[in-house]
Enzyme design. Sequence first.
Site, PDB file in Angstrom:
ATOM      1  N   THR A  40      13.983   9.507  19.225  1.00 26.98           N
ATOM      2  CA  THR A  40      13.768   9.458  20.682  1.00 26.98           C
ATOM      3  C   THR A  40      15.079   9.745  21.420  1.00 26.98           C
ATOM      4  O   THR A  40      15.098  10.463  22.423  1.00 26.98           O
ATOM      5  CB  THR A  40      13.244   8.060  21.092  1.00 26.98           C
ATOM      6  N   HIS A  43      15.604  13.343  21.391  1.00 32.72           N
ATOM      7  CA  HIS A  43      14.789  14.024  22.410  1.00 32.72           C
ATOM      8  C   HIS A  43      15.490  13.949  23.770  1.00 32.72           C
ATOM      9  O   HIS A  43      15.541  14.927  24.510  1.00 32.72           O
ATOM     10  CB  HIS A  43      13.408  13.356  22.548  1.00 32.72           C
TER      11      HIS A  43
HETATM   12  P1  NAD Z   1      11.758  12.904  12.601  1.00 33.73           P
HETATM   13  O1  NAD Z   1      11.610  13.929  13.656  1.00 33.73           O
HETATM   14  O2  NAD Z   1      13.124  12.560  12.105  1.00 33.73           O
HETATM   15  O3  NAD Z   1      10.881  13.300  11.317  1.00 33.73           O
HETATM   16  C1  NAD Z   1       9.813  14.177  11.346  1.00 33.73           C
HETATM   17  C2  NAD Z   1       9.879  14.991  10.063  1.00 33.73           C
HETATM   18  O4  NAD Z   1       8.722  15.826  10.013  1.00 33.73           O
HETATM   19  C3  NAD Z   1      11.110  15.888   9.956  1.00 33.73           C
HETATM   20  O5  NAD Z   1      11.864  15.558   8.801  1.00 33.73           O
HETATM   21  C4  NAD Z   1      10.504  17.285   9.912  1.00 33.73           C
HETATM   22  O6  NAD Z   1      11.253  18.169   9.084  1.00 33.73           O
HETATM   23  C5  NAD Z   1       9.111  17.005   9.344  1.00 33.73           C
HETATM   24  N1  NAD Z   1       8.155  18.096   9.516  1.00 33.73           N
HETATM   25  C6  NAD Z   1       8.156  19.124  10.413  1.00 33.73           C
HETATM   26  N2  NAD Z   1       7.125  19.950  10.173  1.00 33.73           N
HETATM   27  C7  NAD Z   1       6.436  19.440   9.120  1.00 33.73           C
HETATM   28  C8  NAD Z   1       5.261  19.848   8.404  1.00 33.73           C
HETATM   29  N3  NAD Z   1       4.573  20.936   8.741  1.00 33.73           N
HETATM   30  N4  NAD Z   1       4.840  19.071   7.378  1.00 33.73           N
HETATM   31  C9  NAD Z   1       5.530  17.958   7.017  1.00 33.73           C
HETATM   32  N5  NAD Z   1       6.652  17.538   7.661  1.00 33.73           N
HETATM   33  C10 NAD Z   1       7.090  18.271   8.693  1.00 33.73           C
HETATM   34  O7  NAD Z   1      11.033  11.614  13.139  1.00 33.73           O
HETATM   35  P2  NAD Z   1      11.065  10.048  12.753  1.00 33.73           P
HETATM   36  O8  NAD Z   1      12.135   9.379  13.536  1.00 33.73           O
HETATM   37  O9  NAD Z   1      11.023   9.859  11.282  1.00 33.73           O
HETATM   38  O10 NAD Z   1       9.675   9.647  13.411  1.00 33.73           O
HETATM   39  C11 NAD Z   1       8.453  10.178  12.901  1.00 33.73           C
HETATM   40  C12 NAD Z   1       7.478  10.516  14.012  1.00 33.73           C
HETATM   41  O11 NAD Z   1       7.029   9.301  14.639  1.00 33.73           O
HETATM   42  C13 NAD Z   1       8.045  11.357  15.154  1.00 33.73           C
HETATM   43  O12 NAD Z   1       7.026  12.235  15.609  1.00 33.73           O
HETATM   44  C14 NAD Z   1       8.366  10.333  16.223  1.00 33.73           C
HETATM   45  O13 NAD Z   1       8.369  10.892  17.529  1.00 33.73           O
HETATM   46  C15 NAD Z   1       7.220   9.374  16.041  1.00 33.73           C
HETATM   47  N6  NAD Z   1       7.454   7.977  16.475  1.00 33.73           N
HETATM   48  C16 NAD Z   1       6.374   7.298  16.953  1.00 33.73           C
HETATM   49  C17 NAD Z   1       6.482   5.958  17.294  1.00 33.73           C
HETATM   50  C18 NAD Z   1       5.284   5.205  17.767  1.00 33.73           C
HETATM   51  O14 NAD Z   1       5.432   4.050  18.188  1.00 33.73           O
HETATM   52  N7  NAD Z   1       4.104   5.805  17.684  1.00 33.73           N
HETATM   53  C19 NAD Z   1       7.718   5.310  17.176  1.00 33.73           C
HETATM   54  C20 NAD Z   1       8.812   6.018  16.653  1.00 33.73           C
HETATM   55  C21 NAD Z   1       8.657   7.351  16.303  1.00 33.73           C
END
Ligand code: NAD
Length: 340
Positions: A40, A43
């Site tokens: 975040t 972002h």
């Molecule tokens: P991150 O962006 O570090 O990890 C996402 C991963 O997905 C990356 O390593 C990326 O290479 C990979 N990726 C991209 N395309 C892909 C594909 N086609 N197939 C498989 N993997 C692929 O994010 P993070 O900090 O580990 O968080 C994970 C997700 O959760 C993010 O989308 C984040 O925004 C979200 N999030 C949600 C909450 C919530 O409360 N719902 C809280 C925190 C984070």
Amino acid sequence: MKALVKKEAAKGIWMEQVPVPTPGPNEVLIKLEKTAICGTDLHIYKWDEWSQRTIKPGLVIGHEFVGRIVDMGPGVTDYQLGDRVSAEGHIVCGHCRNCRAGRQHLCPNTVGIGVNRDGAFAEYIVMPAKNLWPIPDQIPSELAAFFDPYGNAAHCALEFDVIGEDVLITGAGPIGIIAAGICKHVGARNVVITDVNDYRLKLAADMGATRVVNVAKQSLKEVMKDLHMEGFDVALEMSGHPGAFNDMLDCMYHGGKIALLGILPNGAGINWDKVIFKGLTLHGIYGRRMYETWYKMTQMLLTGFPLQKVLTHQIHIDDFQKGFELMESGHCGKVVCSWN
Ligand code: NAD
Ligand code: ZN
């Protein structure tokens, strides 16, 4: 005090001098020891479409932290000056139906530190005492600094019963890597995790995933055949990538359950036939359960969960620019910054 501020409506983050906040009734002042950089924060750093919609320039960012209580407002009980604490960064209203029913993680009036109000990338932060989570002496500060995303992973991984089940995780970001470890820790059968980043897939393998799949080079279906699987029982979407989510729907066993944590782009389309004719359950996950997830995280760590395997970089906060660039490169797990 020093703080990392989103000073301008443009790419970047700025170290500024801002006033030290004062704790009001039922609040404490915390002196930060360590903070971790979240996706975040990245972002907000990049100033993407979501942050332009959400963030008011002038905001102190950051929400993953550990520190010590150095002052207390009136009415705070149960804590002492010097206590080492992390905290739930979602501040809930306490009076809506969900709060009153004990479902605080579903409060529609949630305010997030470092997003909707000043955050933890600073020398000091004020938090409501009811949000604090005391850190046992056995847990080092560099791990306590990122209980927030550890909690996202734990909330998501423990939402459905994974004992003896085949689990698919899409996205080996820090949260996906931790979730893979948790699923193995609690007794899942196969844990298969996908990404397009080999550095991160290696971390997931070290964390105990049965198989890591770079979907840019190998198909998930092939891996399933190899493992003699008809489909996944439980899946955790942790990439926010529509392609990954569609592959997931394709590879689920009938009756499978999916927990969705990754934030998909607005209007992302999916194959609804797969959901309906396979009788899948889709369940959105936000934040952490208050405070059941915090309890489980602490106890898993105290009983040997190897959270340290996702911690790849520790830097001083004066090198924050390097930290954000590392996060942007994807060649890292968790990046923890020291404020001492
Ligand atoms: P991150 O962006 O570090 O990890 C996402 C991963 O997905 C990356 O390593 C990326 O290479 C990979 N990726 C991209 N395309 C892909 C594909 N086609 N197939 C498989 N993997 C692929 O994010 P993070 O900090 O580990 O968080 C994970 C997700 O959760 C993010 O989308 C984040 O925004 C979200 N999030 C949600 C909450 C919530 O409360 N719902 C809280 C925190 C984070
Ligand atoms: Zn509420």
